[in-house]
Design a protein around this motif. Structure first.
Motif, short mmCIF file in Angstrom:
data_model
loop_
_atom_site.label_atom_id
_atom_site.label_comp_id
_atom_site.label_asym_id
_atom_site.label_seq_id
_atom_site.Cartn_x
_atom_site.Cartn_y
_atom_site.Cartn_z
N MET A 92 0.84 -1.18 0.00
CA MET A 92 0.00 0.00 0.00
C MET A 92 0.88 1.24 0.00
O MET A 92 1.91 1.27 0.66
N ALA A 93 0.48 2.24 -0.73
CA ALA A 93 1.24 3.48 -0.81
C ALA A 93 1.25 4.19 0.54
O ALA A 93 0.27 4.18 1.26
N ARG A 94 2.38 4.78 0.83
CA ARG A 94 2.51 5.53 2.08
C ARG A 94 1.76 6.85 1.98
O ARG A 94 1.17 7.32 2.94
N ILE A 95 1.83 7.47 0.81
CA ILE A 95 1.15 8.75 0.59
C ILE A 95 0.19 8.59 -0.58
O ILE A 95 0.60 8.23 -1.68
N VAL A 96 -1.09 8.84 -0.33
CA VAL A 96 -2.12 8.79 -1.36
C VAL A 96 -2.63 10.22 -1.54
O VAL A 96 -3.03 10.86 -0.56
N VAL A 97 -2.61 10.70 -2.78
CA VAL A 97 -3.02 12.07 -3.08
C VAL A 97 -4.16 12.02 -4.10
O VAL A 97 -4.04 11.35 -5.12
N ILE A 98 -5.23 12.75 -3.81
CA ILE A 98 -6.41 12.71 -4.68
C ILE A 98 -6.68 14.08 -5.31
O ILE A 98 -6.52 15.11 -4.66
N ASP A 99 -7.08 14.06 -6.56
CA ASP A 99 -7.44 15.25 -7.32
C ASP A 99 -8.95 15.48 -7.23
O ASP A 99 -9.70 14.62 -6.74
N SER A 100 -9.41 16.58 -7.76
CA SER A 100 -10.82 16.97 -7.62
C SER A 100 -11.79 16.04 -8.34
O SER A 100 -12.85 15.71 -7.79
N SER A 101 -11.49 15.61 -9.54
CA SER A 101 -12.44 14.78 -10.28
C SER A 101 -12.77 13.48 -9.55
O SER A 101 -13.95 13.15 -9.39
N GLN B 15 -9.89 23.96 -2.87
CA GLN B 15 -10.49 25.19 -3.37
C GLN B 15 -11.29 24.95 -4.66
O GLN B 15 -12.21 25.71 -4.96
N GLU B 16 -10.94 23.90 -5.40
CA GLU B 16 -11.71 23.57 -6.62
C GLU B 16 -13.07 22.98 -6.29
O GLU B 16 -13.99 23.10 -7.09
N VAL B 17 -13.20 22.35 -5.15
CA VAL B 17 -14.45 21.66 -4.83
C VAL B 17 -15.23 22.26 -3.67
O VAL B 17 -16.42 21.97 -3.51
N ALA C 43 -15.77 14.54 4.83
CA ALA C 43 -14.58 13.68 4.81
C ALA C 43 -13.36 14.44 5.35
O ALA C 43 -12.56 13.88 6.09
N ILE C 44 -13.25 15.71 4.99
CA ILE C 44 -12.15 16.53 5.50
C ILE C 44 -12.32 16.75 7.01
O ILE C 44 -11.37 16.63 7.78
N ALA C 45 -13.54 17.02 7.42
CA ALA C 45 -13.81 17.25 8.85
C ALA C 45 -13.53 15.99 9.68
O ALA C 45 -13.13 16.08 10.84
N SER C 46 -13.70 14.82 9.07
CA SER C 46 -13.48 13.57 9.79
C SER C 46 -12.00 13.23 9.95
O SER C 46 -11.65 12.28 10.64
N SER C 47 -11.14 13.97 9.29
CA SER C 47 -9.67 13.89 9.41
C SER C 47 -9.00 12.75 8.67
O SER C 47 -7.78 12.65 8.69
N TRP C 48 -9.71 11.86 8.01
CA TRP C 48 -9.01 10.85 7.23
C TRP C 48 -8.71 11.36 5.83
O TRP C 48 -7.87 10.83 5.14
N LEU C 49 -9.41 12.39 5.40
CA LEU C 49 -9.07 13.12 4.17
C LEU C 49 -8.47 14.43 4.64
O LEU C 49 -9.14 15.22 5.30
N THR C 50 -7.19 14.63 4.34
CA THR C 50 -6.44 15.72 4.93
C THR C 50 -5.84 16.63 3.87
O THR C 50 -5.24 16.14 2.91
N VAL C 51 -5.99 17.92 4.09
CA VAL C 51 -5.31 18.89 3.22
C VAL C 51 -3.82 18.79 3.53
O VAL C 51 -3.41 18.78 4.70
N ASP D 212 1.43 22.74 -17.84
CA ASP D 212 0.24 23.46 -18.26
C ASP D 212 -1.02 22.62 -17.96
O ASP D 212 -1.67 22.13 -18.87
N LEU D 213 -1.28 22.44 -16.67
CA LEU D 213 -2.47 21.74 -16.21
C LEU D 213 -3.16 22.65 -15.19
O LEU D 213 -2.60 23.68 -14.81
N ASP D 214 -4.36 22.27 -14.74
CA ASP D 214 -4.98 23.11 -13.72
C ASP D 214 -4.19 23.01 -12.42
O ASP D 214 -3.34 22.13 -12.24
N ALA D 215 -4.46 23.93 -11.51
CA ALA D 215 -3.67 24.04 -10.28
C ALA D 215 -3.71 22.76 -9.45
O ALA D 215 -2.70 22.34 -8.89
N GLY D 216 -4.88 22.13 -9.36
CA GLY D 216 -5.00 20.92 -8.56
C GLY D 216 -4.16 19.78 -9.09
O GLY D 216 -3.45 19.11 -8.35
N GLU D 217 -4.27 19.55 -10.39
CA GLU D 217 -3.46 18.48 -11.01
C GLU D 217 -1.98 18.77 -10.86
O GLU D 217 -1.20 17.87 -10.53
#
Length: 162
Positions: free
Chosen positions: A1-10, A39-41, A56-64, A76-81
């Motif tokens: 399993m990945a140590r760091i998982v990063v998710i985009d807006s889509s 900020q995108e969502v 999900a962010i408030a529950s702390s398992w999805l973290t900024v 040349d992609l959007d800021a999130g990507e």
């Protein structure tokens, strides 16, 4: 399993549409999103599922992501990507990006990052017994304005024996 998982807006939006954000903490220890993705969502955006994303962010398992993201690549992609990819490039040893957009995925893969999309997360949820039917989840997505190619859906359905 990945140590760091990063998710985009889509994928955040797609999983929120199918009530699938709850699968993420069961599939991964923690999931991060850059501030730019938040900020995108969230606030004031018309993103579907924004209440589920905020919860999900408030529950702390999805973290900024808590630190500034070093610019490793000007793209040349959007800021999130861009931030997802730069975050991944800063931690290449064990990172998984969850990203749907074709251009962003191509750049990430070209730079040696592991990338999966919303469809793969649905497949993982099925394989882990978190959902009864991947096909039904894809039907819910299809009835919304969220798009995944038929070829990708078929590939996932074959992999989960549906």
């Amino acid at each position: 399993m990945a140590r760091i998982v990063v998710i985009d807006s889509s994928p955040l939006i797609g999983l929120a549409i199918v009530d699938g954000l709850q699968w993420l903490p069961k599939l991964f220890d923690a999931v991060f999103l850059p501030e730019s993705v938040k900020q995108e969502v969230l606030p004031g955006k018309a993103a579907r599922g924004k209440e589920a994303i905020a919860q999900a962010i408030a529950s702390s398992w999805l973290t900024v992501w808590p630190k500034p993201i070093e610019t490793r690549l000007e793209i040349d992609l959007d800021a999130g990507e861009t931030d997802c990819i730069n975050l991944g490039l800063s931690h290449t040893d064990d990172v998984l990006l969850i990203m749907d957009e074709r251009a962003g995925r191509a750049v990430a893969k070209e730079k040696g990052l592991r990338v999966v999309g919303t469809a793969a997360i649905i497949g993982l949820a099925k394989k882990q017994g978190l959902i009864a039917s991947a096909r039904e989840v894809f039907e819910v997505l299809h009835s919304s304005d969220f798009r995944i190619s038929a070829a990708v859906i078929n590939q996932v359905l074959v992999s989960v024996n549906e």
